[in-house]
Design a protein around this motif. Structure first.
Motif, PDB file in Angstrom:
ATOM      1  N   THR A   1      20.358  32.360  18.002  1.00 20.13           N
ATOM      2  CA  THR A   1      19.094  31.717  17.665  1.00 20.13           C
ATOM      3  C   THR A   1      18.937  31.676  16.150  1.00 20.13           C
ATOM      4  O   THR A   1      19.162  32.669  15.470  1.00 20.13           O
ATOM      5  CB  THR A   1      17.915  32.480  18.293  1.00 20.13           C
ATOM      6  N   PHE A   2      18.544  30.502  15.639  1.00 19.04           N
ATOM      7  CA  PHE A   2      18.374  30.288  14.208  1.00 19.04           C
ATOM      8  C   PHE A   2      16.970  29.778  13.925  1.00 19.04           C
ATOM      9  O   PHE A   2      16.376  29.064  14.747  1.00 19.04           O
ATOM     10  CB  PHE A   2      19.368  29.230  13.692  1.00 19.04           C
ATOM     11  N   LYS A   3      16.450  30.112  12.755  1.00 20.53           N
ATOM     12  CA  LYS A   3      15.212  29.528  12.250  1.00 20.53           C
ATOM     13  C   LYS A   3      15.628  28.549  11.154  1.00 20.53           C
ATOM     14  O   LYS A   3      16.276  28.929  10.180  1.00 20.53           O
ATOM     15  CB  LYS A   3      14.297  30.607  11.667  1.00 20.53           C
TER      16      LYS A   3
ATOM     17  N   SER B   1      14.237  25.693   8.450  1.00 20.07           N
ATOM     18  CA  SER B   1      13.051  25.181   7.761  1.00 20.07           C
ATOM     19  C   SER B   1      13.408  23.894   7.045  1.00 20.07           C
ATOM     20  O   SER B   1      14.443  23.811   6.376  1.00 20.07           O
ATOM     21  CB  SER B   1      12.533  26.196   6.741  1.00 20.07           C
ATOM     22  N   LEU B   2      12.553  22.889   7.203  1.00 20.12           N
ATOM     23  CA  LEU B   2      12.692  21.609   6.514  1.00 20.12           C
ATOM     24  C   LEU B   2      11.453  21.404   5.649  1.00 20.12           C
ATOM     25  O   LEU B   2      10.398  21.978   5.937  1.00 20.12           O
ATOM     26  CB  LEU B   2      12.781  20.461   7.524  1.00 20.12           C
ATOM     27  N   PRO B   3      11.540  20.556   4.631  1.00 23.67           N
ATOM     28  CA  PRO B   3      10.346  20.275   3.839  1.00 23.67           C
ATOM     29  C   PRO B   3       9.262  19.633   4.710  1.00 23.67           C
ATOM     30  O   PRO B   3       9.563  18.939   5.689  1.00 23.67           O
ATOM     31  CB  PRO B   3      10.828  19.274   2.791  1.00 23.67           C
ATOM     32  N   TRP B   4       8.023  19.849   4.339  1.00 27.74           N
ATOM     33  CA  TRP B   4       6.900  19.291   5.095  1.00 27.74           C
ATOM     34  C   TRP B   4       6.996  17.773   5.189  1.00 27.74           C
ATOM     35  O   TRP B   4       6.592  17.167   6.162  1.00 27.74           O
ATOM     36  CB  TRP B   4       5.577  19.707   4.452  1.00 27.74           C
ATOM     37  N   ARG B   5       7.578  17.129   4.173  1.00 29.79           N
ATOM     38  CA  ARG B   5       7.670  15.667   4.139  1.00 29.79           C
ATOM     39  C   ARG B   5       8.730  15.112   5.096  1.00 29.79           C
ATOM     40  O   ARG B   5       8.846  13.904   5.269  1.00 29.79           O
ATOM     41  CB  ARG B   5       7.945  15.190   2.719  1.00 29.79           C
TER      42      ARG B   5
ATOM     43  N   LYS C   1       9.058  24.345  10.534  1.00 25.92           N
ATOM     44  CA  LYS C   1       9.933  25.407  11.028  1.00 25.92           C
ATOM     45  C   LYS C   1      10.400  25.063  12.442  1.00 25.92           C
ATOM     46  O   LYS C   1       9.597  24.711  13.302  1.00 25.92           O
ATOM     47  CB  LYS C   1       9.213  26.749  10.998  1.00 25.92           C
ATOM     48  N   LEU C   2      11.706  25.205  12.653  1.00 28.66           N
ATOM     49  CA  LEU C   2      12.321  24.881  13.936  1.00 28.66           C
ATOM     50  C   LEU C   2      13.036  26.119  14.469  1.00 28.66           C
ATOM     51  O   LEU C   2      13.678  26.840  13.707  1.00 28.66           O
ATOM     52  CB  LEU C   2      13.363  23.772  13.763  1.00 28.66           C
TER      53      LEU C   2
END
Length: 135
Positions: free
Chosen positions: A74-76, A78-82, A122-123
């Motif tokens: 399992t990974f977290k 994160s991408l930019p909000w845009r 966050k995914l």
């Protein structure tokens, strides 16, 4: 800090006559049309430096399946909000990373986290690995 680069693809036709392989976590057969939602070609990106992301491994869980032992990592991510909206079922591919073990990894999106004052998307993603390959 987001120092990795990634691409996010979506199977836009996965329900039409496609077969889901539980051991690989992939669809096969008809209906596997992939569309890049966020990626190195500038898709879904408004500003430089490109399709940035951050990837952190959260856990490993071993499962028994008919084909043998399987480890679900399992990974977290994160991408930019845009970044454009990411959906459960999308696939994140790590295209550039300081950690060479992440390169080319296919991470399947299982959850998208929302928050009022969040500055990142966050995914929760998973990657399935045959446990025999880890020995």
């Amino acid at each position: 800090m987001m120092v990795d680069l990634c691409a996010v693809t979506r199977n836009v036709d996965h329900e039409r006559d496609a077969t889901f392989n539980e051991s690989t976590g992939n669809f096969s057969g008809p209906g596997t049309d992939l569309v890049t939602i966020y990626g190195p070609d500038g898709v879904g990106i408004e500003d430089p430096p490109g399709p940035i992301c951050s990837v952190k491994q959260q856990s490993d869980q071993e499962q028994a399946i008919a084909g043998g032992p399987l480890v679900v990592k399992t990974f977290k991510v994160s991408l930019p909000w845009r970044a454009p909206e990411i959906l459960i079922g999308d696939v994140v591919t790590i295209t550039t990373s300081q950690d060479s073990l992440l390169l080319g990894q296919l991470l399947h999106v299982h959850d998208v986290h929302w928050a009022t004052f969040s500055v990142t998307r966050k995914l929760t993603c998973t990657r399935r690995v045959d446990a025999r390959d880890l020995d």
